[in-house]
Design a protein around this motif. Structure first.
Motif, mmCIF file in Angstrom:
data_model
loop_
_atom_site.group_PDB
_atom_site.id
_atom_site.type_symbol
_atom_site.label_atom_id
_atom_site.label_comp_id
_atom_site.label_asym_id
_atom_site.label_seq_id
_atom_site.Cartn_x
_atom_site.Cartn_y
_atom_site.Cartn_z
ATOM 1 N N GLU A 179 -4.765 -4.394 8.355
ATOM 2 C CA GLU A 179 -5.542 -3.629 7.364
ATOM 3 C C GLU A 179 -5.246 -4.064 6.060
ATOM 4 N N PHE A 180 -6.098 -4.413 5.201
ATOM 5 C CA PHE A 180 -5.848 -4.466 3.737
ATOM 6 C C PHE A 180 -6.392 -3.529 2.907
ATOM 7 N N THR A 181 -5.804 -3.317 1.864
ATOM 8 C CA THR A 181 -6.369 -2.062 1.011
ATOM 9 C C THR A 181 -5.774 -2.599 -0.519
ATOM 10 N N ARG A 182 -6.932 -2.667 -1.200
ATOM 11 C CA ARG A 182 -6.908 -3.117 -2.653
ATOM 12 C C ARG A 182 -6.473 -2.303 -3.633
ATOM 13 N N ASN A 183 -5.583 -2.404 -4.522
ATOM 14 C CA ASN A 183 -5.170 -1.600 -5.656
ATOM 15 C C ASN A 183 -5.085 -2.222 -6.764
ATOM 16 N N GLY A 184 -6.350 -2.313 -7.442
ATOM 17 C CA GLY A 184 -6.110 -3.146 -8.770
ATOM 18 C C GLY A 184 -5.768 -4.648 -8.608
ATOM 19 N N ALA A 244 3.166 -4.346 3.686
ATOM 20 C CA ALA A 244 3.718 -5.428 2.591
ATOM 21 C C ALA A 244 2.495 -5.570 1.352
ATOM 22 N N MET A 245 3.180 -5.485 0.126
ATOM 23 C CA MET A 245 2.251 -5.574 -1.032
ATOM 24 C C MET A 245 2.371 -6.975 -1.634
ATOM 25 N N GLY A 246 1.291 -7.380 -2.300
ATOM 26 C CA GLY A 246 1.361 -8.865 -2.930
ATOM 27 C C GLY A 246 0.117 -8.667 -3.828
ATOM 28 N N PRO A 247 0.029 -10.003 -4.535
ATOM 29 C CA PRO A 247 -1.220 -10.263 -5.305
ATOM 30 C C PRO A 247 -2.356 -10.254 -4.455
ATOM 31 N N VAL A 248 -3.359 -9.818 -5.221
ATOM 32 C CA VAL A 248 -4.652 -9.613 -4.321
ATOM 33 C C VAL A 248 -5.197 -11.017 -4.339
ATOM 34 N N HIS A 249 -4.909 -12.087 -5.072
ATOM 35 C CA HIS A 249 -5.442 -13.273 -4.610
ATOM 36 C C HIS A 249 -4.580 -14.235 -3.443
ATOM 37 N N GLU A 250 -3.865 -13.510 -3.136
ATOM 38 C CA GLU A 250 -2.846 -14.090 -1.852
ATOM 39 C C GLU A 250 -2.759 -13.264 -0.644
ATOM 40 N N PRO A 251 -3.921 -12.857 -0.062
ATOM 41 C CA PRO A 251 -3.953 -12.019 0.986
ATOM 42 C C PRO A 251 -3.405 -12.516 2.476
ATOM 43 N N LYS A 252 -3.536 -13.821 2.656
ATOM 44 C CA LYS A 252 -2.845 -14.422 3.571
ATOM 45 C C LYS A 252 -1.363 -14.273 3.429
#
Length: 65
Positions: free
Chosen positions: A16-21, A39-47
């Motif tokens: 599951e992916f959840t975007r926060n800004g 895990a968290m990371g930049p929105v432009h690198e979801p994979k």
């Protein structure tokens, strides 16, 4: 469940992916055990964030890399 080889040994995994800004949180849940990691990371690198979450799940389940 994805069909890529590293995840296939895990069995069924819910991702599951959840975007926060500018960030995205990826939660990976192992269906058979109910173990959940994230895990968290930049929105432009979801994979990439998903790969980290799956690696954390493998370590949490004590499976070989």
């Amino acid at each position: 469940m994805a069909t890529d080889a590293p995840r296939s040994e895990l069995g069924e995994v819910i991702v599951e992916f959840t975007r926060n800004g500018p960030y995205v949180k990826c939660s990976a849940i192992h269906v058979a055990t109910g173990r959940e990691v994230s895990a968290m990371g930049p929105v432009h690198e979801p994979k990439a964030v998903e790969r980290v979450a799956i690696a954390k799940l493998r370590r949490a389940l004590d499976l070989p890399a």
